[in-house]
Write an enzyme that holds these catalytic residues in place. Structure first.
Site, PDB file in Angstrom:
ATOM      1  N   LEU A  90     -12.571  -1.494  13.712  1.00 12.10           N
ATOM      2  CA  LEU A  90     -12.320  -1.655  12.420  1.00 12.10           C
ATOM      3  C   LEU A  90     -12.121  -2.975  11.983  1.00 12.10           C
ATOM      4  CD1 LEU A  90     -10.002   1.304  11.471  1.00 12.10           C
ATOM      5  CD2 LEU A  90     -12.373   1.314  11.752  1.00 12.10           C
ATOM      6  N   ASP A 116     -10.418   3.972   1.728  1.00  6.53           N
ATOM      7  CA  ASP A 116     -10.451   3.507   3.103  1.00  6.53           C
ATOM      8  C   ASP A 116     -11.462   4.564   4.028  1.00  6.53           C
ATOM      9  OD1 ASP A 116      -9.719   1.005   2.974  1.00  6.53           O
ATOM     10  OD2 ASP A 116      -7.761   1.402   3.810  1.00  6.53           O
ATOM     11  N   LYS A 123       0.944  -1.234  -0.278  1.00  6.83           N
ATOM     12  CA  LYS A 123       0.009  -0.019   0.022  1.00  6.83           C
ATOM     13  C   LYS A 123       0.879   1.406   0.070  1.00  6.83           C
ATOM     14  CE  LYS A 123      -4.411  -0.818   2.188  1.00  6.83           C
ATOM     15  NZ  LYS A 123      -5.293  -0.852   3.268  1.00  6.83           N
TER      16      LYS A 123
END
Ligand code: NAP
Length: 277
Positions: free
Chosen positions: A217, A102, A66
């Site tokens: 989360l 996100d 990422k």
């Protein structure tokens, strides 16, 4: 046929394929979504291949790439730049444009609870990639204040410095107890199932001090007792399943320019999570 996929490693299992395949099927679009495992040493070569492959229209990026793709693609959307990570790449011609969905996913999942982040006071536990996305999203929609609590102080300071917004401030565990009664939202963005314990606090002491929305989360079998202990003290609760769903929906919309068939994606995600148990 259009091709989409997920770049990561080792990619033993992912919930992205069932969600995106269901989405393409629901809108009658001829497209595939595959797992594309690639090791760090091969990332540059693989990106060059994807850039040249006309059928490839976009892809997701996950651990451990990422951050690494930030410097290997052609353009970054503001969210990817601010969060410092890319989870979605769309192609325009052979140009690779990195984005991060996100934060959008988190805010969309929050909206489904009916709790407004605008004007809210939030505590975010953690300062990793997920916490960055949560803070960025909350700031974007007009949160009043974010308290940030993390094990490694330097990492929290780096997050605050990079988002450069005076509404975020660092707290330690004892001062967390002092502000708890003023909070609307407490988000567990650590990878700990029992974050309070990790900060030397007891859930039975913390939760009764306030009342609001507790978010973890984590989702599926990664969930610990964080949400159940919050619910026992009267907090509304939300797992990370909605964020996962809506970050995928936002990626789908970036790729296709069409509204994501969220219901079909939600059903596919639920089914995949249940069959995973
Ligand atoms: P990350 O970048 O590795 O960050 C991990 C965070 O957890 C850091 O703040 C770390 O603190 C903290 N932590 C880890 N072990 C700890 C311990 N023993 N005690 C105290 N703090 C500890 O991970 P991430 O990508 O941000 O992911 C965090 C969580 O969010 C994971 O559970 C992940 O599955 C979830 N997530 C969910 C979604 C979704 O769509 N629902 C999306 C992204 C992530 P230090 O800085 O001190 O190491």
């Amino acid at each position: 046929m259009e091709q989409y996929g997920l770049l990561g490693f080792p990619l033993l299992y992912s919930l992205s394929p069932p969600m995106h395949r269901a989405a393409f099927q629901a809108i009658g679009r001829q497209a595939t979504y595959s797992l594309w495992p690639v090791e760090a040493a091969d990332l540059g070569r693989r990106l060059a291949e994807l850039r040249q492959a006309a059928a490839v229209r976009g892809f997701n990026v996950t651990v451990p790439h990422k951050e690494a793709v930030l410097t290997k693609i052609d353009e970054l959307a503001p969210a990817a730049e601010a969060i410092g990570a890319v989870n979605t790449v769309r192609k325009v011609g052979s140009k690779l444009i990195g984005d991060n969905t996100d934060a959008r996913g988190f805010i969309a999942s929050l909206q489904e609870t009916g709790v407004s982040a605008s004007g809210a006071r939030a505590l975010v536990l953690g300062a990793g990639g997920a916490a960055r996305a949560v803070c960025y999203g909350l700031l974007k929609v007009g949160v009043e204040e974010i308290y940030l609590l993390n094990r490694t102080r330097a990492r929290a300071e780096a997050l605050i410095a990079s988002l450069a917004d005076q509404r975020i401030r660092l707290v330690d565990a004892p001062s967390t107890l002092e502000v708890l009664s003023t909070l609307d939202l407490v988000v567990n963005a650590t990878s700990c199932q029992e974050p309070w314990l990790a900060f030397g606090l007891a859930a039975e002491v913390v939760w009764p001090l306030g009342q609001g929305l507790a978010v973890d989360l984590a989702y599926g079998d990664m969930l610990g007792a964080y949400l159940s202990t919050a619910a026992a003290s009267g907090w509304q609760t939300l797992s990370g399943e909605g964020m996962l769903l809506h970050q995928a929906a936002a990626a789908f919309e970036l790729w296709t320019g069409q509204p994501a068939p969220v219901s079909a994606m939600r059903i596919a995600l639920r089914k995949a999570l249940v069959s995973n148990d």
